[in-house]
Design a protein around this motif. Sequence first.
Motif, PDB file in Angstrom:
ATOM      1  N   ASN A   1       0.850  -1.199   0.000  1.00  0.00           N
ATOM      2  CA  ASN A   1       0.000   0.000   0.000  1.00  0.00           C
ATOM      3  C   ASN A   1       0.884   1.246   0.000  1.00  0.00           C
ATOM      4  OD1 ASN A   1      -2.714  -1.388   0.853  1.00  0.00           O
ATOM      5  ND2 ASN A   1      -1.204  -2.113   2.331  1.00  0.00           N
ATOM      6  N   VAL A   2       0.456   2.270  -0.749  1.00  0.00           N
ATOM      7  CA  VAL A   2       1.197   3.538  -0.759  1.00  0.00           C
ATOM      8  C   VAL A   2       0.287   4.644  -0.223  1.00  0.00           C
ATOM      9  CG1 VAL A   2       2.442   5.251  -2.150  1.00  0.00           C
ATOM     10  CG2 VAL A   2       2.584   2.816  -2.746  1.00  0.00           C
ATOM     11  N   ILE A   3       0.795   5.381   0.764  1.00  0.00           N
ATOM     12  CA  ILE A   3       0.088   6.553   1.293  1.00  0.00           C
ATOM     13  C   ILE A   3       0.936   7.783   1.001  1.00  0.00           C
ATOM     14  CG2 ILE A   3      -0.695   7.718   3.393  1.00  0.00           C
ATOM     15  CD1 ILE A   3      -1.415   4.947   4.496  1.00  0.00           C
ATOM     16  N   LEU A   4       0.286   8.815   0.482  1.00  0.00           N
ATOM     17  CA  LEU A   4       0.923  10.091   0.176  1.00  0.00           C
ATOM     18  C   LEU A   4       0.368  11.122   1.144  1.00  0.00           C
ATOM     19  CD1 LEU A   4       2.493  11.738  -2.235  1.00  0.00           C
ATOM     20  CD2 LEU A   4       0.177  12.275  -2.982  1.00  0.00           C
ATOM     21  N   SER A   5       1.212  12.006   1.643  1.00  0.00           N
ATOM     22  CA  SER A   5       0.659  13.147   2.396  1.00  0.00           C
ATOM     23  C   SER A   5       0.979  14.429   1.653  1.00  0.00           C
ATOM     24  CB  SER A   5       1.192  13.208   3.834  1.00  0.00           C
ATOM     25  OG  SER A   5       2.571  13.519   3.849  1.00  0.00           O
ATOM     26  N   ILE A   6       0.038  15.363   1.710  1.00  0.00           N
ATOM     27  CA  ILE A   6       0.230  16.701   1.145  1.00  0.00           C
ATOM     28  C   ILE A   6      -0.089  17.693   2.257  1.00  0.00           C
ATOM     29  CG2 ILE A   6      -0.609  18.403  -0.519  1.00  0.00           C
ATOM     30  CD1 ILE A   6      -1.194  16.112  -2.466  1.00  0.00           C
ATOM     31  N   PHE A   7       0.934  18.403   2.695  1.00  0.00           N
ATOM     32  CA  PHE A   7       0.752  19.391   3.762  1.00  0.00           C
ATOM     33  C   PHE A   7       1.864  20.422   3.639  1.00  0.00           C
ATOM     34  CE2 PHE A   7       1.593  20.685   8.300  1.00  0.00           C
ATOM     35  CZ  PHE A   7       0.445  21.446   8.457  1.00  0.00           C
ATOM     36  N   VAL A   8       1.482  21.657   3.299  1.00  0.00           N
ATOM     37  CA  VAL A   8       2.475  22.736   3.236  1.00  0.00           C
ATOM     38  C   VAL A   8       2.694  23.188   4.675  1.00  0.00           C
ATOM     39  CG1 VAL A   8       3.075  24.982   2.263  1.00  0.00           C
ATOM     40  CG2 VAL A   8       1.697  23.379   0.929  1.00  0.00           C
ATOM     41  N   ASN A   9       3.823  22.801   5.227  1.00  0.00           N
ATOM     42  CA  ASN A   9       4.073  22.909   6.665  1.00  0.00           C
ATOM     43  C   ASN A   9       4.622  24.292   7.039  1.00  0.00           C
ATOM     44  OD1 ASN A   9       4.646  22.195   9.360  1.00  0.00           O
ATOM     45  ND2 ASN A   9       6.756  21.682   8.788  1.00  0.00           N
ATOM     46  N   PRO A  10       3.806  25.140   7.686  1.00  0.00           N
ATOM     47  CA  PRO A  10       4.255  26.516   7.953  1.00  0.00           C
ATOM     48  C   PRO A  10       5.477  26.600   8.865  1.00  0.00           C
ATOM     49  CG  PRO A  10       1.901  26.263   8.394  1.00  0.00           C
ATOM     50  CD  PRO A  10       2.457  24.888   8.202  1.00  0.00           C
ATOM     51  N   THR A  11       5.659  25.627   9.753  1.00  0.00           N
ATOM     52  CA  THR A  11       6.727  25.760  10.748  1.00  0.00           C
ATOM     53  C   THR A  11       8.131  25.599  10.159  1.00  0.00           C
ATOM     54  OG1 THR A  11       6.742  23.415  11.386  1.00  0.00           O
ATOM     55  CG2 THR A  11       5.182  24.856  12.537  1.00  0.00           C
TER      56      THR A  11
ATOM     57  N   HIS B   1      14.314  26.038  10.490  1.00  0.00           N
ATOM     58  CA  HIS B   1      13.742  25.259   9.374  1.00  0.00           C
ATOM     59  C   HIS B   1      13.682  23.771   9.705  1.00  0.00           C
ATOM     60  CE1 HIS B   1      13.145  23.553   5.392  1.00  0.00           C
ATOM     61  NE2 HIS B   1      14.314  22.939   5.464  1.00  0.00           N
ATOM     62  N   PHE B   2      14.813  23.212  10.156  1.00  0.00           N
ATOM     63  CA  PHE B   2      14.839  21.766  10.388  1.00  0.00           C
ATOM     64  C   PHE B   2      14.065  21.353  11.635  1.00  0.00           C
ATOM     65  CE2 PHE B   2      18.643  22.081   7.568  1.00  0.00           C
ATOM     66  CZ  PHE B   2      18.145  21.298   6.542  1.00  0.00           C
ATOM     67  N   ASP B   3      13.884  22.272  12.589  1.00  0.00           N
ATOM     68  CA  ASP B   3      12.994  21.977  13.724  1.00  0.00           C
ATOM     69  C   ASP B   3      11.580  21.710  13.185  1.00  0.00           C
ATOM     70  OD1 ASP B   3      15.239  22.775  15.107  1.00  0.00           O
ATOM     71  OD2 ASP B   3      14.349  24.602  15.942  1.00  0.00           O
ATOM     72  N   GLY B   4      11.150  22.566  12.256  1.00  0.00           N
ATOM     73  CA  GLY B   4       9.818  22.402  11.656  1.00  0.00           C
ATOM     74  C   GLY B   4       9.707  21.126  10.847  1.00  0.00           C
ATOM     75  N   VAL B   5      10.760  20.820  10.077  1.00  0.00           N
ATOM     76  CA  VAL B   5      10.761  19.598   9.262  1.00  0.00           C
ATOM     77  C   VAL B   5      10.687  18.360  10.149  1.00  0.00           C
ATOM     78  CG1 VAL B   5      12.152  18.152   7.712  1.00  0.00           C
ATOM     79  CG2 VAL B   5      12.017  20.621   7.305  1.00  0.00           C
ATOM     80  N   LEU B   6      11.581  18.276  11.125  1.00  0.00           N
ATOM     81  CA  LEU B   6      11.630  17.074  11.972  1.00  0.00           C
ATOM     82  C   LEU B   6      10.340  16.922  12.777  1.00  0.00           C
ATOM     83  CD1 LEU B   6      15.341  17.209  13.230  1.00  0.00           C
ATOM     84  CD2 LEU B   6      14.381  15.701  11.480  1.00  0.00           C
ATOM     85  N   THR B   7       9.801  18.030  13.254  1.00  0.00           N
ATOM     86  CA  THR B   7       8.576  17.964  14.052  1.00  0.00           C
ATOM     87  C   THR B   7       7.408  17.448  13.218  1.00  0.00           C
ATOM     88  OG1 THR B   7       9.344  19.784  15.448  1.00  0.00           O
ATOM     89  CG2 THR B   7       6.984  19.287  15.508  1.00  0.00           C
ATOM     90  N   VAL B   8       7.237  17.991  12.003  1.00  0.00           N
ATOM     91  CA  VAL B   8       6.087  17.557  11.197  1.00  0.00           C
ATOM     92  C   VAL B   8       6.271  16.119  10.715  1.00  0.00           C
ATOM     93  CG1 VAL B   8       6.764  18.294   8.843  1.00  0.00           C
ATOM     94  CG2 VAL B   8       4.371  18.400   9.552  1.00  0.00           C
ATOM     95  N   VAL B   9       7.499  15.736  10.390  1.00  0.00           N
ATOM     96  CA  VAL B   9       7.735  14.358   9.930  1.00  0.00           C
ATOM     97  C   VAL B   9       7.493  13.367  11.072  1.00  0.00           C
ATOM     98  CG1 VAL B   9       9.481  12.752   9.048  1.00  0.00           C
ATOM     99  CG2 VAL B   9       9.243  15.009   8.011  1.00  0.00           C
ATOM    100  N   MET B  10       7.918  13.713  12.269  1.00  0.00           N
ATOM    101  CA  MET B  10       7.633  12.855  13.432  1.00  0.00           C
ATOM    102  C   MET B  10       6.121  12.694  13.619  1.00  0.00           C
ATOM    103  SD  MET B  10       8.640  11.024  15.976  1.00  0.00           S
ATOM    104  CE  MET B  10      10.111  11.337  16.967  1.00  0.00           C
ATOM    105  N   LYS B  11       5.376  13.791  13.508  1.00  0.00           N
ATOM    106  CA  LYS B  11       3.916  13.722  13.640  1.00  0.00           C
ATOM    107  C   LYS B  11       3.319  12.824  12.550  1.00  0.00           C
ATOM    108  CE  LYS B  11       3.324  18.366  15.681  1.00  0.00           C
ATOM    109  NZ  LYS B  11       2.201  18.398  16.621  1.00  0.00           N
TER     110      LYS B  11
END
Length: 251
Positions: free
Chosen positions: A48-58, A122-132
């Motif tokens: 199964n493939v799941i895609l997420s689309i979310f323009v992450n403001p953080t 920038h990377f705080d926002g990336v890592l936080t959203v990817v963890m979520k």
Amino acid sequence: MIEVLRSPSEMKNFRKTLKGSVGFVPTMGALHAGHESLMKRAAQECDNVILSIFVNPTQFNDPKDLEKYPKTWEADLEMAKRNGVKAIFFPRYEDMYPDNYKYKVIENDFSKILDGVDRPGHFDGVLTVVMKLFQIVSPDKAYFGEKDFQQLTLIKGMVEAYFLDLKIIPVPTMREQDGLAMSSRNVRLTAEQRALAPWIYKALTQSKTAQEAASLLSEKGFNVDYVTDLQGRRFAAARLGEVRLIDNVQI
């Protein structure tokens, strides 16, 4: 029929219904052939493939950059359908950040250099959203392009540091015929800037040293943030007008 799931609870409930392995491709939309290569690889390796689309403001330290980020939902949906995606997770800010970003994942070493210098937080926002996203989707494998090699390295490190039960799969950078690394931001280049843009890849691959590559890009009219050789790769970030381009190659 592709499922479009808006809330974390919807996504989690849908995940429970899936049999077999799950491959996950997290994106901010504005999908191009680079993203397509991630979906194709996920479809080859997972049930199964799941895609997420979310323009992450953080992860945007420039509000104008966030405002101008391209949104191409209809085209994104078509690409997902073509590549066998079972579901798209398409959350809103309040769904992803019920705490309004009071809690965050921070890395204190590799995230402070290269892109971390010019894009504080920038990377705080990336890592936080990817963890979520990993917590919500519970994938077996997650797919990331090598174009964002610093991001890829940090996500791999986070997965190890937090004992997350999934595998990060790196996928080679997809390039235009003239060598320019594919990016959703490329659509914002003027015709003149687009003609110049491939010099990033040429400078990285043809110069003997990072300093020589940086000088060449400056001569061509780029505003160079950095060109650095590190851990067997040459990394670059440079601006043409308002558009910031990044690339890296193995050396």
